[in-house]
Scaffold this active site. Structure first.
Site, short mmCIF file in Angstrom:
data_model
loop_
_atom_site.label_atom_id
_atom_site.label_comp_id
_atom_site.label_asym_id
_atom_site.label_seq_id
_atom_site.Cartn_x
_atom_site.Cartn_y
_atom_site.Cartn_z
N HIS A 326 1.22 -0.83 -0.05
CA HIS A 326 -0.32 0.05 -0.15
C HIS A 326 0.94 1.50 -0.75
O HIS A 326 0.55 2.35 -0.76
CB HIS A 326 -1.30 0.21 1.46
CG HIS A 326 -2.02 -0.64 0.73
ND1 HIS A 326 -2.09 -2.26 1.25
CD2 HIS A 326 -3.84 -0.24 0.67
CE1 HIS A 326 -3.50 -2.24 0.57
NE2 HIS A 326 -4.24 -1.60 0.75
N GLY A 327 2.79 1.26 0.60
CA GLY A 327 2.58 2.80 0.03
C GLY A 327 4.09 2.67 1.53
O GLY A 327 4.34 1.17 2.21
#
Length: 478
Positions: A326-327
């Site tokens: 996700h990041g």
């Protein structure tokens, strides 16, 4: 190009008209139009990154063909690793280069050594995590001989770049979507109407629920040290509905748009906030990503088989990898670890698959027990969302700490009545439509036509009158 923009409102009818009126008799032309339209759609944001999609497409198309030509296992593994290294290499460079450089620097500084490696001003290409995983699934399935490689480059390019789901999913498998590009599509009125209905509901989720929540979420999170515990809890709850309305709304628009062109994409959200435990939540939330990690990471590691230690390892690997996907921020890794801790007891005690049906399957309302389980699961999920939303780890823990003081019992300083009413209405419609692929799929079909269309026009009116300030979709950053 945003789904909730004027640009897309102009773009979609033009492509639709060309698709069904100018090219409907020629399958190759239809597929070519999809490729061209998809590249325009993506290039609208930044045309320079079209080369990345084209490069990834050429690599995996070529690897697929070469896998078919050899039975030598060492060569097949080499080709598979070529695809993995190219795709993950691109993803890693654009998404994680600065993260690793910054943490490398901090690690040396901790031991008293100063290093100054060069950080780069890297722009993250929109949707790279999505189309990278989509092309990887093709190569892996061809390697496993679960799919015959395609010789039709245009069809494969259309599969990789299909504009409805290009930048934020659903992450489609080649086994489902690619064969649909081989078959002649026929316009079916009922299918198109169903697609428009799903687009409408997706726009309501995004513009009315998510975008309005975003305003208050940003206000509360940006100034969290000035608010009471009750306001901070309300901010976390609003973010839970923001991210759900935003991402599931995108998926609904994507799936509905694909229906307009004769394609069927898989369901990506199945009413996750009605889940009775975390295991059920993850079967219902971002289904295309959860099943991707299950099939290509979790099961190859051994899944729930083997020793207890192996099971624990596999659970943490899958959730930590999911968080990192996700990041490039430690907040996402902690969020993944937190969900692993939620999930682990269910797995170890064999309770992870006890809720495979919908809540209140044979009734209108849930039992008291089901209601309490759904509330507890929602609260645990909301706690995790604080780490997902926070700028950094320190902020996340401080935010949680400030919730858990006596001010939690006070009246929130921010309490937007109109938004709370809309969220209540939204929950009610989702609950009564929970048996369907999306909430309003068949919800009002039994009503007289005039009443049914009146409801649809009312939703349109609500979107125009109460839509929040235009926001990018949250998952564009992933």
């Amino acid at each position: 190009m945003l789904f909730n923009s004027i640009d897309f409102a102009i773009f979609l009818p033009i492509v639709f008209a060309l698709y069904w009126f100018a090219t409907r008799k020629h399958l190759k032309l239809q597929n070519l139009l999809i490729v061209a339209s998809s590249y325009v759609f993506y290039g609208w944001w930044d045309y320079r990154f079209l080369a990345l999609i084209l490069f990834s497409t050429i690599v995996d198309y070529s690897v697929g063909l070469m896998l078919q030509k050899t039975n030598q296992q060492s060569k097949r593994k080499g080709l598979l690793w070529l695809s993995i290294l190219v795709n993950i290499g691109l993803l890693g460079f654009f998404k994680y280069y600065n993260f690793f450089i910054d943490n490398f620097t901090q690690a040396f500084s901790f031991f008293g050594t100063e290093v100054q490696p060069n950080s780069l001003n890297i722009i993250l290409p929109v949707g790279i995590s999505f189309y990278t995983f989509q092309t990887l699934s093709y190569t892996i399935d061809v390697y496993r001989q679960r799919l015959q490689p395609t010789k039709d480059f245009i069809a494969f390019a259309a599969f990789v770049s299909f504009f409805p789901q290009l930048v934020a999913g659903p992450i489609e498998r080649a086994t489902n979507l690619l064969p649909q590009f081989y078959k002649k599509r026929q316009f079916v009125y009922s299918q198109a109407v169903d697609g428009l209905r799903q687009i409408l509901w997706g726009l309501f989720k995004k513009i009315v629920i998510a975008d309005n929540c975003a305003f208050f979420v940003n206000t509360i999170f940006d100034g969290y040290s000035d608010y009471s515990g009750s306001t901070l809890l309300l901010g976390a709850v609003f973010f839970a509905f923001q991210i759900y309305g935003d991402f599931s709304g995108y998926s609904d628009i994507a799936i509905g748009t694909a229906r307009l062109f004769g394609f069927k994409l898989k369901q990506n959200f199945a009413f996750p906030y009605f889940s009775r435990d975390i295991a059920e939540f993850w079967r219902r939330w971002h289904i295309s990503l959860s099943t991707w990690f299950r099939d290509y990471v979790y099961i190859p590691l051994g899944g729930s088989r083997g020793t207890r230690l192996n099971q624990i390892r596999n659970v943490f690997v899958i959730f930590l990898v999911s968080g990192f996907w996700h990041g490039a921020n430690w907040t996402f890794i902690v969020w993944g670890a937190l969900n692993a801790f939620y999930f682990l007891p269910l797995l170890l005690f064999g309770k992870n698959r006890i809720h495979t049906n919908i809540a209140a399957e044979h009734g209108v309302l849930p039992t008291v027990k089901e209601g309490m389980m759904m509330l507890l699961t929602f609260l645990l999920t909301t706690l995790g969302w604080i780490f997902f939303r926070a700028d950094n780890i320190t902020m996340a823990f401080d935010y949680v700490h400030r919730i858990t003081n006596i001010s939690l019992l006070s009246i929130p300083e921010i309490r937007p009545t109109f938004l709370i009413i809309f969220i209540g209405l939204f929950i009610m419609i989702e609950w009564f439509g929970r048996r369907q692929l999306y909430a309003i799929e068949t919800l009002w079909l039994g009503y007289p036509k005039a009443l049914r269309w009146g409801i649809y026009y009312f939703i349109v009116m609500i979107i125009f009158l109460y839509g929040g300030k235009e926001q990018e979709f949250i998952y564009f950053q992933f």
